[in-house]
Design a protein around this motif. Structure first.
Motif, PDB file in Angstrom:
ATOM      1  N   ASN A 146       0.750  -1.226   0.127  1.00  0.00           N
ATOM      2  CA  ASN A 146       0.208  -0.013  -0.050  1.00  0.00           C
ATOM      3  C   ASN A 146       1.034   1.451  -0.024  1.00  0.00           C
ATOM      4  O   ASN A 146       1.198   1.751   1.175  1.00  0.00           O
ATOM      5  CB  ASN A 146      -0.997   0.067   1.155  1.00  0.00           C
ATOM      6  CG  ASN A 146      -2.006   0.948   1.305  1.00  0.00           C
ATOM      7  OD1 ASN A 146      -1.712   2.010   0.292  1.00  0.00           O
ATOM      8  ND2 ASN A 146      -2.799   1.335   2.217  1.00  0.00           N
TER       9      ASN A 146
ATOM     10  N   SER B  62      -0.479   4.068  -1.344  1.00  0.00           N
ATOM     11  CA  SER B  62      -1.280   5.093  -1.573  1.00  0.00           C
ATOM     12  C   SER B  62      -1.378   5.921  -0.275  1.00  0.00           C
ATOM     13  O   SER B  62      -0.749   5.881   0.545  1.00  0.00           O
ATOM     14  CB  SER B  62      -2.587   4.373  -1.841  1.00  0.00           C
ATOM     15  OG  SER B  62      -3.358   4.032  -0.560  1.00  0.00           O
TER      16      SER B  62
ATOM     17  N   ASN C 185       2.176   6.281   1.204  1.00  0.00           N
ATOM     18  CA  ASN C 185       1.972   7.487   0.412  1.00  0.00           C
ATOM     19  C   ASN C 185       3.067   7.875  -0.545  1.00  0.00           C
ATOM     20  O   ASN C 185       3.474   8.996  -0.571  1.00  0.00           O
ATOM     21  CB  ASN C 185       1.602   8.717   1.471  1.00  0.00           C
ATOM     22  CG  ASN C 185       0.992  10.068   0.469  1.00  0.00           C
ATOM     23  OD1 ASN C 185       0.224   9.457  -0.480  1.00  0.00           O
ATOM     24  ND2 ASN C 185       0.940  11.075   1.048  1.00  0.00           N
TER      25      ASN C 185
ATOM     26  N   VAL D  67       2.854   7.672  -3.616  1.00  0.00           N
ATOM     27  CA  VAL D  67       2.247   8.506  -4.729  1.00  0.00           C
ATOM     28  C   VAL D  67       2.363  10.045  -4.687  1.00  0.00           C
ATOM     29  O   VAL D  67       2.404  10.645  -5.739  1.00  0.00           O
ATOM     30  CB  VAL D  67       0.795   7.936  -4.810  1.00  0.00           C
ATOM     31  CG1 VAL D  67       0.706   6.605  -5.214  1.00  0.00           C
ATOM     32  CG2 VAL D  67      -0.128   8.593  -3.790  1.00  0.00           C
TER      33      VAL D  67
ATOM     34  N   ALA E  98      -3.218   6.877  -6.700  1.00  0.00           N
ATOM     35  CA  ALA E  98      -3.724   6.841  -5.384  1.00  0.00           C
ATOM     36  C   ALA E  98      -5.147   5.851  -5.244  1.00  0.00           C
ATOM     37  O   ALA E  98      -5.580   5.273  -4.304  1.00  0.00           O
ATOM     38  CB  ALA E  98      -4.262   7.869  -4.915  1.00  0.00           C
ATOM     39  N   ASN E  99      -5.752   5.551  -6.469  1.00  0.00           N
ATOM     40  CA  ASN E  99      -6.850   4.748  -6.468  1.00  0.00           C
ATOM     41  C   ASN E  99      -6.826   3.659  -7.353  1.00  0.00           C
ATOM     42  O   ASN E  99      -6.395   3.607  -8.625  1.00  0.00           O
ATOM     43  CB  ASN E  99      -8.066   5.683  -7.154  1.00  0.00           C
ATOM     44  CG  ASN E  99      -9.392   5.124  -7.216  1.00  0.00           C
ATOM     45  OD1 ASN E  99      -9.608   4.049  -6.781  1.00  0.00           O
ATOM     46  ND2 ASN E  99     -10.354   6.007  -7.676  1.00  0.00           N
TER      47      ASN E  99
ATOM     48  N   THR F 205      -5.550   3.110 -11.269  1.00  0.00           N
ATOM     49  CA  THR F 205      -4.248   2.594 -11.162  1.00  0.00           C
ATOM     50  C   THR F 205      -4.030   1.728 -12.527  1.00  0.00           C
ATOM     51  O   THR F 205      -4.656   0.685 -12.583  1.00  0.00           O
ATOM     52  CB  THR F 205      -3.675   2.054  -9.952  1.00  0.00           C
ATOM     53  OG1 THR F 205      -3.650   2.756  -9.146  1.00  0.00           O
ATOM     54  CG2 THR F 205      -2.128   1.285 -10.119  1.00  0.00           C
TER      55      THR F 205
ATOM     56  N   HIS G 235      -1.040  -0.708  -4.097  1.00  0.00           N
ATOM     57  CA  HIS G 235      -2.300  -0.665  -3.387  1.00  0.00           C
ATOM     58  C   HIS G 235      -2.149  -2.579  -2.637  1.00  0.00           C
ATOM     59  O   HIS G 235      -1.619  -3.425  -3.553  1.00  0.00           O
ATOM     60  CB  HIS G 235      -3.431  -0.765  -4.232  1.00  0.00           C
ATOM     61  CG  HIS G 235      -3.454   0.430  -5.060  1.00  0.00           C
ATOM     62  ND1 HIS G 235      -4.124   1.401  -4.201  1.00  0.00           N
ATOM     63  CD2 HIS G 235      -3.206   0.723  -6.182  1.00  0.00           C
ATOM     64  CE1 HIS G 235      -3.922   2.483  -4.942  1.00  0.00           C
ATOM     65  NE2 HIS G 235      -3.423   2.181  -6.176  1.00  0.00           N
TER      66      HIS G 235
END
Length: 730
Positions: free
Chosen positions: A586, A588, A593, A595, A607-608, A612, A621
């Motif tokens: 993860n 995201s 974070n 991203v 982020a989604n 992606t 993710h």
């Protein structure tokens, strides 16, 4: 002529190079042919008589202007190439009988005062190939500002002939898009090659400086033919001995061989050399004695090698010393070396491959965090050399967020040509599609269209110095790269370093026609296999954005179960995070974070999970096993397994298609690739079975309907050991 490329004419000429192919229990046949040594500079007679005659009429009488060593190299190459391709050639002594003229603009203008050549379109290394009318006849010109540019243009012309292109009314200009186009050799003084899978180092340091293998000259020819203009001779995990007087004499010998081909030599240096070699108490880059030591060492080098290129540095990474040991920044360390090199126009290539567990930051973020704040603090002759992705040459990675993020500091691309994570030298993997995928990726650094290729070339931010580096796959094996197909990765790196906008497919077609076959249909078939091969490898190794699940240390084969190394971010379990809840890392905003380091709109896209790209899904993710994959409608588990099985089927397809070409290819080339393909299929199945069985214990789901049950069991795969796998570090 100063080279014969290990051959008598163009024919294999040593009994040591025959291949014994058993045809029955009691008999064998001796097959002679092409063993791969000539690479893509394979100047065999053009099969098509009419086409051969046409080229001969256009090119057979030629003249090279100038008396430099590079001009002589051009003469040698043309004589060798045209004698092989046409069966004969003729150097002309008079402009009246010449139909090909090669030289600098200044030299050509003296010979052809009434011909305007538009030299303003060509930079210092670029060239013009143009057909003009002169004294009632067609005259083909290869023109450049410099002799080296004329050499590059000559190789381009030969390539056009090898690939069957038309020369009538040709008018092309080619300029390199990056200034430094460099191979990085991870070769040690004892000839071991770290992450090398094609034998020992080609540099025989013990015999240098006096013993010059023919291979050194042929290496220079091959590099010049694709526009590579620099070579870092030694490992980034550098041995200080390379800076001693005895070894600098050895380096000088290679530099003298390479110079006529436009190739500068560089050295990787150990940052602590002032202590280990100079006896100083420190290597602090702000210490006056340390600065003085480096200035003296640089002076010593340039007295021996006036065109020395500069230094490559791996600092404060994986145990290597660096400025951080003294509380200094990477910029302060790089600038100290850059100042010593500046008066000679030498460059520092400072690697951004830095990560440390004490930073308490996820590994993929650390290079950006380290170097983004230093933007604008490096000297003009420093490039920060960045791997294409934020981890470490994985089969597929998103691009490093550093590309485009430093408007005042040039980011030099570092690609891996040697296949540390892609099957070593037995897997059929053409890396052109991967390079193109990276270079075509839009960073949005200055809005849409700010691709990585443009960033590296200084077309997004106006970098004074630009460059691209490739970690070489070259060794002492007769075929140079351990697998004939893998020669194409050296080739495509050089071509894309010259021009990032070139198509991977076009380059593959060139290479096939120059190396394997002149038959159009066969070349097309092999090119299609090459274009499939990288995606196939990703499928059976790391589909959907998985990464870093290879064997420990040697990086050979699958090992997603490893969880017991000295630090978490060396272990596969850290990266795939498989659990009963799902799979993936993860990065995201709800995770680490990572991203956030990308420009908009990329950061929002990544982020989604819904937006992606699927090829990066599990990179960014952690998703449940029942997550629906949009492209197929399958669950994450079913799609993951299907991708692993698809990869194996794609490799089997490559094997079968190659086998169908036996009657159409040179027997030695065919057999070498066939044997490697047999290994490739076995190892693709191994990757599939081991990974699917491992992840199944977390998903607790059956193998999807229609797919066979993986052979073997997980315990057996976990127990496999490879203590002598090649390419490991010391």
């Amino acid at each position: 002529m100063q080279f014969i490329f290990g051959f008598l004419g163009n024919k294999l000429f040593t009994p040591l190079l025959v291949l014994l192919l058993a045809t029955s229990a009691n008999a064998s046949s001796i097959v002679t042919g092409e063993d791969g040594y000539r690479l893509w500079l394979k100047y065999d007679l053009i099969n098509d008589h009419n086409k051969r005659q046409g080229y001969q009429n256009q090119l057979a009488n030629w003249q090279v202007l100038g008396q430099s060593s590079t001009a002589q190299v051009i003469r040698d190459e043309l004589e060798y190439a045209f004698t092989g391709l046409f069966g004969k050639t003729s150097k002309s002594m008079s402009i009246r009988t010449t139909n090909l003229l090669v030289g600098t603009f200044a030299e050509l203008q003296k010979q052809l005062p009434k011909i305007k050549l538009a030299g303003e379109q060509v930079n210092a290394e670029g060239y013009l190939i143009k057909q003009v009318s002169y004294q009632g006849k067609k005259l083909l010109l290869v023109a450049a500002d410099t002799d080296v540019g004329a050499l590059y243009g000559t190789f381009h012309l030969i390539r056009l002939v090898q690939t069957g292109e038309k020369l009538a009314d040709i008018n092309l200009v080619s300029n390199p898009k990056t200034k430094l186009r460099v191979l990085n050799h991870w070769d040690n003084p004892d000839r071991h090659v770290e992450r090398g899978f094609a034998g020992q180092s080609i540099w025989d340091w013990h015999k240098l400086p006096d013993y010059h293998y023919q291979k050194y000259t042929d290496y220079a020819r091959a590099n010049a033919s694709i526009g590579i203009n620099g070579t870092v001779l030694n490992n980034v995990n550098a041995n200080p001995i390379m800076l001693t007087p005895a070894y600098l004499q050895k380096v000088k010998a290679l530099a003298d061989i390479f110079r006529p081909y436009g190739i500068k030599v560089y050295l990787s240096v150990k940052f602590s050399s002032p202590q280990s070699l100079g006896g100083l108490a420190t290597s602090d880059p702000l210490n006056a004695d340390v600065k003085h030591w480096w200035h003296n060492k640089v002076d010593e080098i340039y007295q021996l090698i006036p065109d020395f290129g500069g230094f490559l540095v791996k600092a404060n990474s994986e145990g290597q010393p660096g400025p951080g040991d003294y509380g200094r920044t990477h910029a302060q360390g790089a600038n100290m070396l850059a100042d010593a090199l500046a008066k000679y126009n030498g460059a520092v290539m400072w690697r951004a491959f830095v990560y440390a567990n004490e930073k308490n930051e996820e590994r993929s973020k650390q290079a950006y965090s380290e170097f983004k704040p230093l933007d604008g603090k490096f000297r003009d002759n420093v490039l920060v050399q960045v791997k294409n992705g934020p981890i470490d040459f994985q089969p597929r990675e998103p691009v490093s967020p550093l590309f485009g993020a430093t408007p005042k500091t040039p980011m030099m691309m570092e690609f891996q040509i040697t296949m540390e994570y892609l099957g070593f030298s037995t897997h059929f993997v053409y890396l052109g599609p991967m390079y193109q995928e990276v270079l075509d990726t839009d960073t949005y650094a200055k809005g849409q269209g700010s691709t990585v290729g443009k960033v590296v070339a200084g077309e997004v931010h106006p970098y004074k110095l630009t460059g691209m580096a490739g970690v070489a796959n070259i060794g002492s094996d007769r075929n140079w790269t351990g697998h004939i197909i893998l020669q194409s990765n050296w080739y495509v790196f050089g071509r894309m370093a010259w021009d990032y906008s070139l198509s991977a497919e076009t380059i593959a077609q060139e290479w096939v026609k120059m190396t394997l076959t002149q038959e159009q249909a066969v070349a097309k078939q092999i090119t299609e296999l090459m274009m499939l091969s990288h995606e196939a490898t990703v499928n059976y190794m790391t589909p959907l954005g998985l990464h870093h699940i290879m064997g420990t240390g040697h990086h050979y084969g699958p090992a997603p179960w490893v969880d017991n190394l000295g630090r978490a971010d060396w272990t596969p379990v850290y990266y795939h995070n498989a659990s009963k809840q799902g799979l993936g890392f993860n990065r995201s905003p709800t995770g680490v974070n990572a991203v956030e380091q990308y420009f908009s709109p990329i950061k929002q896209q990544l982020a989604n999970p819904a937006t992606t790209p699927e090829k990066y899904l599990l990179w960014f993710h952690h998703l449940p096993w029942d997550h629906t994959i949009a492209s197929s409608g399958r669950s994450l588990w079913d799609e993951l397994v299907h991708r692993y099985y698809l990869g194996v089927e794609q490799v089997k397809h490559i094997q079968q298609e190659w086998n169908s070409l036996q009657a159409k290819l040179d027997p030695l080339q065919f057999k070498q690739v066939q044997m490697a393909n047999n290994i490739h299929v076995k190892e693709a199945i191994w990757w599939r079975n081991a990974c699917v069985l491992y992840f199944q214990q977390f998903s607790n789901k059956p193998i999807p309907h229609g797919l066979e049950q993986p052979q073997g069991n997980l315990t057996e795969y976990k127990q496999m050991q490879f203590p002598y796998a090649p390419g490991q570090g010391h």
